[in-house]
Design a protein around this motif. Structure first.
Motif, PDB file in Angstrom:
ATOM      1  N   PRO A 112       4.838   0.389 -13.090  1.00 59.35           N
ATOM      2  CA  PRO A 112       3.823  -0.569 -13.522  1.00 59.35           C
ATOM      3  C   PRO A 112       4.245  -1.216 -14.835  1.00 59.35           C
ATOM      4  CG  PRO A 112       3.120   1.650 -14.061  1.00 59.35           C
ATOM      5  CD  PRO A 112       4.458   1.777 -13.354  1.00 59.35           C
ATOM      6  N   TYR A 114       3.242  -4.471 -18.086  1.00 62.50           N
ATOM      7  CA  TYR A 114       2.335  -5.415 -18.748  1.00 62.50           C
ATOM      8  C   TYR A 114       3.176  -6.361 -19.598  1.00 62.50           C
ATOM      9  CZ  TYR A 114      -1.207  -7.207 -21.974  1.00 62.50           C
ATOM     10  OH  TYR A 114      -2.021  -8.019 -22.723  1.00 62.50           O
ATOM     11  N   SER A 133      -0.908  -7.911 -16.227  1.00 66.93           N
ATOM     12  CA  SER A 133      -0.047  -6.937 -15.557  1.00 66.93           C
ATOM     13  C   SER A 133       1.072  -7.646 -14.803  1.00 66.93           C
ATOM     14  CB  SER A 133      -0.865  -6.080 -14.588  1.00 66.93           C
ATOM     15  OG  SER A 133      -1.506  -6.902 -13.622  1.00 66.93           O
ATOM     16  N   THR A 134       2.208  -6.978 -14.696  1.00 63.93           N
ATOM     17  CA  THR A 134       3.313  -7.497 -13.910  1.00 63.93           C
ATOM     18  C   THR A 134       3.082  -7.150 -12.434  1.00 63.93           C
ATOM     19  OG1 THR A 134       4.581  -5.458 -14.159  1.00 63.93           O
ATOM     20  CG2 THR A 134       4.880  -7.155 -15.847  1.00 63.93           C
ATOM     21  N   PHE A 136       3.821  -4.747  -9.935  1.00 67.75           N
ATOM     22  CA  PHE A 136       4.322  -3.375  -9.980  1.00 67.75           C
ATOM     23  C   PHE A 136       5.398  -3.173  -8.914  1.00 67.75           C
ATOM     24  CE2 PHE A 136       0.068  -1.493 -11.686  1.00 67.75           C
ATOM     25  CZ  PHE A 136       0.169  -2.317 -12.795  1.00 67.75           C
ATOM     26  N   THR A 165       0.450  -7.410  -7.871  1.00 70.98           N
ATOM     27  CA  THR A 165      -0.544  -6.870  -8.806  1.00 70.98           C
ATOM     28  C   THR A 165      -0.725  -7.750 -10.040  1.00 70.98           C
ATOM     29  OG1 THR A 165       1.220  -5.499  -9.753  1.00 70.98           O
ATOM     30  CG2 THR A 165      -0.188  -4.482  -8.096  1.00 70.98           C
ATOM     31  N   GLY A 166       0.102  -8.805 -10.158  1.00 69.97           N
ATOM     32  CA  GLY A 166      -0.072  -9.742 -11.261  1.00 69.97           C
ATOM     33  C   GLY A 166      -1.374 -10.501 -11.115  1.00 69.97           C
ATOM     34  N   GLN A 167      -1.900 -10.955 -12.242  1.00 71.61           N
ATOM     35  CA  GLN A 167      -3.210 -11.616 -12.230  1.00 71.61           C
ATOM     36  C   GLN A 167      -3.086 -13.120 -12.011  1.00 71.61           C
ATOM     37  OE1 GLN A 167      -3.884  -9.346 -16.013  1.00 71.61           O
ATOM     38  NE2 GLN A 167      -6.001  -9.407 -15.332  1.00 71.61           N
ATOM     39  N   HIS A 172      -2.638 -16.216 -17.348  1.00 71.74           N
ATOM     40  CA  HIS A 172      -1.706 -15.178 -16.935  1.00 71.74           C
ATOM     41  C   HIS A 172      -0.362 -15.798 -16.565  1.00 71.74           C
ATOM     42  CE1 HIS A 172      -5.075 -12.474 -17.104  1.00 71.74           C
ATOM     43  NE2 HIS A 172      -5.756 -13.244 -16.268  1.00 71.74           N
TER      44      HIS A 172
END
Length: 312
Positions: A112, A114, A133-134, A136, A165-167, A172
């Motif tokens: 995971p 960030y 978040s990157t 994952f 999982t990135g926003q 972002h």
């Protein structure tokens, strides 16, 4: 880099060194600390510091490795400037690498992350910050050679996916929140008791359009690391990374922003064998920077890694 961040890195390194000195002194109360003779390289000794370097070694069966990686990039140098300039920024990346081996030759990794990017004003755009978040990563490694098991070197194939999982949204990073495939082949060779070499060749292939309409393309990379282990507690190394990025698209339009980067520099690890912990730090400098358009890049990259191997 701000003074506060430099101070924080210094405190981490000094604090860990102080803890190890106390632990070593407690071995023989009142006696001077003598360097331990190296008979066989410890597992954490010579570990690559740069978060991009994998190598071919996997965690021993039944053990869990956790490593917190911090990468800092101050992209304030505009390369291939044609007068139009480029948007500069300050980037911070945090990755937590969790690796576990259920067998002698197979390892599972979960990563995971960030990212925080402070962007400077450019053209009609004011300064702002984007973070989140990157995507994952989840991967499996098969070690078809393992020096630990008696082979002449360690070599592994790594296959995995980056998950969406990135926003989403303008606050972002662009291009995230997509499925990507990734693969590497890595090699690690240890010459006991002082020398360790790691090398790998990898690819990342996004499969769809991501955040803000950006579609990233193929990234090829090759990395390498050499470390000389002075004793069970300290080693010095030289590491390099090469990354070749193809052009991105936005809403179907080619951004013509591909390029190749080569960075290299010195690294060091401070190891606490008693606790199976290590602290690594490195500075990387540009060797090659070639881009299709004016691009803001960094004159120095900072990498810090704090790791521990857990066993039960």
């Amino acid at each position: 880099m701000t003074c506060k961040k430099i101070l924080l890195c210094g405190v981490l390194i000094s604090g860990l060194a102080g803890v190890e000195a106390v632990a070593a002194a407690e071995t023989v109360p009142g006696a001077a600390v003598e360097p331990e003779k190296v008979k066989k390289m410890r597992g954490a000794s010579g570990t690559p510091v740069n978060s991009a370097i994998a190598g071919g070694a996997i965690v021993p069966k039944g053990m869990l490795s956790s490593a917190l990686n911090f990468s800092y990039r101050d992209k304030d140098d505009i390369v291939d400037n044609n007068g139009n300039g480029a948007r500069t920024s300050e980037n911070e990346l945090f990755l937590l690498k969790l690796r576990y081996s259920p067998t002698d030759r197979f390892e599972i990794a979960f990563v995971p992350g960030y990212v925080n990017i402070d962007r400077d004003a450019f053209g009609p755009n004011g300064s702002d910050s984007i973070d989140g978040s990157t995507d994952f990563a989840l991967a499996g490694s098969y070690a078809f050679f393992s020096q630990r098991l008696g082979d002449p070197l360690s070599a592994a194939v790594i296959l995995g996916v980056n998950m969406p999982t990135g926003q989403e949204g303008v606050d972002h990073p662009p291009g995230s929140d997509v499925w990507s495939f990734n693969g590497k082949i890595g090699i690690t060779k240890v010459w006991h008791p002082n020398h360790r070499v790691d090398w790998d060749l990898g690819i990342v292939q996004p499969t769809e359009t991501g955040n803000q309409g950006f579609k990233k393309d193929t990234v090829w990379s090759t990395t390498g690391s050499y470390h000389y282990v002075f004793n069970p507690r300290f080693d010095l190394g030289l590491e390099f990374t090469v990354e070749n990025t193809n052009d991105w698209e936005r809403y179907g339009a080619d951004l013509n922003n591909g390029g190749i980067e080569v960075y290299a520099g010195p690294t060091a690890n401070y190891v606490i064998p008693k606790w199976n912990m290590w602290l690594g730090a490195g500075l990387f400098f540009p060797v090659v920077r070639e881009y299709d358009i004016p691009t803001a890049t960094d004159d120095i990259q900072v990498e810090v890694k704090l790791g521990k191997v857990w066993s039960w």
